[in-house]
Write a protein that holds these residues in place. Sequence first.
Motif, PDB file in Angstrom:
ATOM      1  N   ARG A 285      -0.182  43.116 -60.350  1.00  0.00           N
ATOM      2  CA  ARG A 285      -1.035  42.152 -59.664  1.00  0.00           C
ATOM      3  C   ARG A 285      -2.500  42.174 -60.081  1.00  0.00           C
ATOM      4  NH1 ARG A 285       1.277  43.013 -53.908  1.00  0.00           N
ATOM      5  NH2 ARG A 285       3.367  42.349 -54.406  1.00  0.00           N
ATOM      6  N   LEU A 286      -2.734  42.241 -61.380  1.00  0.00           N
ATOM      7  CA  LEU A 286      -4.112  42.156 -61.858  1.00  0.00           C
ATOM      8  C   LEU A 286      -4.580  40.703 -61.810  1.00  0.00           C
ATOM      9  CD1 LEU A 286      -3.840  44.563 -64.885  1.00  0.00           C
ATOM     10  CD2 LEU A 286      -5.245  44.910 -62.870  1.00  0.00           C
ATOM     11  N   ARG A 287      -5.815  40.515 -61.373  1.00  0.00           N
ATOM     12  CA  ARG A 287      -6.384  39.163 -61.315  1.00  0.00           C
ATOM     13  C   ARG A 287      -7.495  39.046 -62.343  1.00  0.00           C
ATOM     14  NH1 ARG A 287      -6.649  36.919 -55.796  1.00  0.00           N
ATOM     15  NH2 ARG A 287      -8.234  35.604 -56.756  1.00  0.00           N
ATOM     16  N   PRO A 288      -7.234  38.382 -63.461  1.00  0.00           N
ATOM     17  CA  PRO A 288      -8.214  38.293 -64.553  1.00  0.00           C
ATOM     18  C   PRO A 288      -9.565  37.774 -64.079  1.00  0.00           C
ATOM     19  CG  PRO A 288      -6.119  37.340 -65.214  1.00  0.00           C
ATOM     20  CD  PRO A 288      -5.986  37.672 -63.770  1.00  0.00           C
ATOM     21  N   ASP A 289      -9.565  36.775 -63.196  1.00  0.00           N
ATOM     22  CA  ASP A 289     -10.837  36.206 -62.731  1.00  0.00           C
ATOM     23  C   ASP A 289     -11.661  37.246 -61.979  1.00  0.00           C
ATOM     24  OD1 ASP A 289      -8.730  36.138 -60.901  1.00  0.00           O
ATOM     25  OD2 ASP A 289      -9.635  34.550 -59.702  1.00  0.00           O
ATOM     26  N   MET A 290     -10.996  38.045 -61.138  1.00  0.00           N
ATOM     27  CA  MET A 290     -11.729  39.056 -60.375  1.00  0.00           C
ATOM     28  C   MET A 290     -12.216  40.195 -61.257  1.00  0.00           C
ATOM     29  SD  MET A 290      -9.764  39.281 -56.739  1.00  0.00           S
ATOM     30  CE  MET A 290     -11.150  40.154 -55.982  1.00  0.00           C
TER      31      MET A 290
ATOM     32  N   ILE B 289     -21.696  30.268 -57.795  1.00  0.00           N
ATOM     33  CA  ILE B 289     -23.158  30.174 -57.815  1.00  0.00           C
ATOM     34  C   ILE B 289     -23.759  31.388 -57.116  1.00  0.00           C
ATOM     35  CG2 ILE B 289     -25.144  28.899 -56.881  1.00  0.00           C
ATOM     36  CD1 ILE B 289     -23.556  26.331 -57.492  1.00  0.00           C
ATOM     37  N   LYS B 290     -23.133  31.780 -56.002  1.00  0.00           N
ATOM     38  CA  LYS B 290     -23.629  32.941 -55.282  1.00  0.00           C
ATOM     39  C   LYS B 290     -23.579  34.184 -56.179  1.00  0.00           C
ATOM     40  CE  LYS B 290     -21.832  34.093 -51.220  1.00  0.00           C
ATOM     41  NZ  LYS B 290     -21.075  33.646 -50.031  1.00  0.00           N
ATOM     42  N   LYS B 291     -22.498  34.266 -56.985  1.00  0.00           N
ATOM     43  CA  LYS B 291     -22.337  35.447 -57.836  1.00  0.00           C
ATOM     44  C   LYS B 291     -23.406  35.524 -58.913  1.00  0.00           C
ATOM     45  CE  LYS B 291     -17.808  37.034 -56.990  1.00  0.00           C
ATOM     46  NZ  LYS B 291     -16.456  36.494 -56.956  1.00  0.00           N
ATOM     47  N   LEU B 292     -23.860  34.337 -59.379  1.00  0.00           N
ATOM     48  CA  LEU B 292     -24.913  34.302 -60.386  1.00  0.00           C
ATOM     49  C   LEU B 292     -26.157  35.010 -59.874  1.00  0.00           C
ATOM     50  CD1 LEU B 292     -24.905  30.718 -61.933  1.00  0.00           C
ATOM     51  CD2 LEU B 292     -24.530  32.888 -63.123  1.00  0.00           C
ATOM     52  N   PHE B 293     -26.392  34.858 -58.578  1.00  0.00           N
ATOM     53  CA  PHE B 293     -27.644  35.376 -58.014  1.00  0.00           C
ATOM     54  C   PHE B 293     -27.462  36.655 -57.220  1.00  0.00           C
ATOM     55  CE2 PHE B 293     -28.305  30.823 -58.572  1.00  0.00           C
ATOM     56  CZ  PHE B 293     -29.428  30.866 -59.395  1.00  0.00           C
ATOM     57  N   ARG B 294     -26.275  37.211 -57.263  1.00  0.00           N
ATOM     58  CA  ARG B 294     -26.082  38.320 -56.340  1.00  0.00           C
ATOM     59  C   ARG B 294     -26.817  39.579 -56.793  1.00  0.00           C
ATOM     60  NH1 ARG B 294     -19.849  39.944 -56.547  1.00  0.00           N
ATOM     61  NH2 ARG B 294     -19.695  40.696 -58.680  1.00  0.00           N
ATOM     62  N   GLU B 295     -27.201  40.336 -55.799  1.00  0.00           N
ATOM     63  CA  GLU B 295     -27.967  41.539 -56.105  1.00  0.00           C
ATOM     64  C   GLU B 295     -27.107  42.796 -56.038  1.00  0.00           C
ATOM     65  OE1 GLU B 295     -31.132  41.212 -53.287  1.00  0.00           O
ATOM     66  OE2 GLU B 295     -31.689  39.287 -54.169  1.00  0.00           O
TER      67      GLU B 295
ATOM     68  N   PRO C 202     -24.260  45.524 -56.724  1.00  0.00           N
ATOM     69  CA  PRO C 202     -23.470  45.837 -57.916  1.00  0.00           C
ATOM     70  C   PRO C 202     -22.047  45.308 -57.694  1.00  0.00           C
ATOM     71  CG  PRO C 202     -23.763  47.791 -56.557  1.00  0.00           C
ATOM     72  CD  PRO C 202     -24.599  46.714 -55.952  1.00  0.00           C
ATOM     73  N   PRO C 203     -21.322  45.017 -58.770  1.00  0.00           N
ATOM     74  CA  PRO C 203     -19.955  44.523 -58.582  1.00  0.00           C
ATOM     75  C   PRO C 203     -19.127  45.515 -57.760  1.00  0.00           C
ATOM     76  CG  PRO C 203     -20.387  45.090 -60.889  1.00  0.00           C
ATOM     77  CD  PRO C 203     -21.689  45.125 -60.171  1.00  0.00           C
ATOM     78  N   SER C 204     -18.280  45.001 -56.904  1.00  0.00           N
ATOM     79  CA  SER C 204     -17.583  45.878 -55.954  1.00  0.00           C
ATOM     80  C   SER C 204     -16.629  46.845 -56.639  1.00  0.00           C
ATOM     81  CB  SER C 204     -16.837  45.044 -54.917  1.00  0.00           C
ATOM     82  OG  SER C 204     -15.808  44.318 -55.543  1.00  0.00           O
ATOM     83  N   LYS C 205     -16.240  46.546 -57.893  1.00  0.00           N
ATOM     84  CA  LYS C 205     -15.297  47.462 -58.530  1.00  0.00           C
ATOM     85  C   LYS C 205     -15.936  48.835 -58.806  1.00  0.00           C
ATOM     86  CE  LYS C 205     -15.530  48.055 -63.351  1.00  0.00           C
ATOM     87  NZ  LYS C 205     -14.843  47.936 -64.630  1.00  0.00           N
ATOM     88  N   SER C 206     -17.254  48.837 -59.033  1.00  0.00           N
ATOM     89  CA  SER C 206     -17.862  50.153 -59.281  1.00  0.00           C
ATOM     90  C   SER C 206     -17.860  50.998 -58.006  1.00  0.00           C
ATOM     91  CB  SER C 206     -19.263  50.031 -59.872  1.00  0.00           C
ATOM     92  OG  SER C 206     -19.965  48.995 -59.260  1.00  0.00           O
ATOM     93  N   GLN C 207     -17.938  50.317 -56.861  1.00  0.00           N
ATOM     94  CA  GLN C 207     -17.798  51.060 -55.604  1.00  0.00           C
ATOM     95  C   GLN C 207     -16.380  51.602 -55.464  1.00  0.00           C
ATOM     96  OE1 GLN C 207     -19.321  49.041 -52.044  1.00  0.00           O
ATOM     97  NE2 GLN C 207     -20.442  47.689 -53.415  1.00  0.00           N
ATOM     98  N   ALA C 208     -15.404  50.792 -55.846  1.00  0.00           N
ATOM     99  CA  ALA C 208     -14.010  51.231 -55.766  1.00  0.00           C
ATOM    100  C   ALA C 208     -13.785  52.479 -56.624  1.00  0.00           C
ATOM    101  CB  ALA C 208     -13.076  50.107 -56.217  1.00  0.00           C
TER     102      ALA C 208
ATOM    103  N   ASN D 100     -15.317  39.120 -62.988  1.00  0.00           N
ATOM    104  CA  ASN D 100     -16.483  39.138 -62.107  1.00  0.00           C
ATOM    105  C   ASN D 100     -16.872  40.539 -61.642  1.00  0.00           C
ATOM    106  OD1 ASN D 100     -16.918  36.406 -62.152  1.00  0.00           O
ATOM    107  ND2 ASN D 100     -15.531  36.014 -60.442  1.00  0.00           N
ATOM    108  N   GLY D 101     -16.141  41.534 -62.086  1.00  0.00           N
ATOM    109  CA  GLY D 101     -16.458  42.897 -61.680  1.00  0.00           C
ATOM    110  C   GLY D 101     -16.019  43.208 -60.262  1.00  0.00           C
ATOM    111  N   ASP D 102     -15.085  42.434 -59.733  1.00  0.00           N
ATOM    112  CA  ASP D 102     -14.631  42.675 -58.364  1.00  0.00           C
ATOM    113  C   ASP D 102     -13.234  43.273 -58.294  1.00  0.00           C
ATOM    114  OD1 ASP D 102     -16.790  42.088 -56.758  1.00  0.00           O
ATOM    115  OD2 ASP D 102     -16.465  39.928 -56.941  1.00  0.00           O
ATOM    116  N   MET D 103     -12.717  43.677 -59.451  1.00  0.00           N
ATOM    117  CA  MET D 103     -11.414  44.363 -59.430  1.00  0.00           C
ATOM    118  C   MET D 103     -11.413  45.421 -60.511  1.00  0.00           C
ATOM    119  SD  MET D 103      -7.573  42.771 -59.780  1.00  0.00           S
ATOM    120  CE  MET D 103      -7.342  42.279 -58.077  1.00  0.00           C
ATOM    121  N   MET D 104     -10.871  46.598 -60.176  1.00  0.00           N
ATOM    122  CA  MET D 104     -10.777  47.653 -61.178  1.00  0.00           C
ATOM    123  C   MET D 104      -9.887  47.158 -62.312  1.00  0.00           C
ATOM    124  SD  MET D 104     -10.429  51.194 -59.049  1.00  0.00           S
ATOM    125  CE  MET D 104      -9.273  50.633 -57.814  1.00  0.00           C
TER     126      MET D 104
END
Lengths: 265, 88
Positions: free
Chosen positions: A174-179, B5-11, B13-19, A182-186
């Motif tokens: 279940r990898l989501r390329p878009d996420m 658009i919100k992501k363009l301006f977000r301050e 860090p990407p949530s994956k680094s927190q994960a 965007n740096g929102d998925m490992m």
Amino acid sequence: MAGRVIVVTSGKGGVGKTTTVANIGTGLALRKKKVVMIDADIGLRNLDVVMGLENRIVFDIIDAAEKVCRLRQALIKDKRFDNLFLLPAAQTRNKDAISLKQMKELVDELKAEFDYVIIDCPAGIEHGFDNAISVATEAIIVTNPEVSAVRDADRIIGLLQAKEIYEPMLVLNRLRPDMIKNGDMMDVDDINDILAINLLGIIPDDEEIIISTNKGEPAILNHHSKAGEAFRNIVARIEGESVPFMSINAEPGIFGRFWKMLSGK
Amino acid sequence: MGLEIKKLFREDPPSKSQAVERLRLVLIHDRAKVSSGLMEVLREEIIKAISKYVEIDEEQMDIELNSTEKQAELVANIPVVKVRRVLD
């Protein structure tokens, strides 16, 4: 020669174990291997519906273990392949209904006849899990790119080691390329770094999986499904072929597509 | 679209680094606890190494794995009874 006994496990529930078993089993059958899939999730029978075989069940694993019927009678033959079978879980009993000794007897009998015995392990780390991993000689760990699932996978790696399964294989589901973009998925590298076990396959999140489960037809048979393609690669790797990993790239967005059109790439 | 658009301006860090960070920390503790032998072996090895130079009170010795938001640390409290004379 005795067949390979592979347990598919995860610790956390809902990450795609049963789907993985159904697709790997079907994929190996496509390659003319003799395959039996065991649903070890007693009380929560699922593999039958994912395979579309729910109407054919007469006997189940407990009947076979308690010798109410012969093992052969409890095996359900697949609709599509003559060389693919399912040993269904019992729906009315709980996970303590089968002992390790009974489980061993069943698997010994099956591996003498089949090339592959694929076990769908129950979630959790209790009795049912213990039985399932104790009879296997190889393991596939399924996880999602989520903190909770990866944490549980890490725990499972430790528990497998205690059963002398030192080289489990990882399926990242279940990898989501878009996420990821965007740096929102490992991504694959992040999880590989953390778990440090052999990667067997990466599966993109795919709506076709839900559609295929609705129909009871494994996605590996669908040539339009990205997940199906990922499963075909996984099966090839299980069979010892070296197949490059699918790239998980986001489809270009609206500007990207426009640019592509202009630049003619 | 609004999200992009919100992501363009977000301050943030990407949530994956927190994960990744949170997983790294939690697994340090999980692994240490699960292999309960690990802390015991570590304790004995530390005693062996230190005892070459100082005499310590093994009874009062205390080793712990602690963590803060950002890192895990191994904290050892080792009472010294006597310092040995190290040969030149």
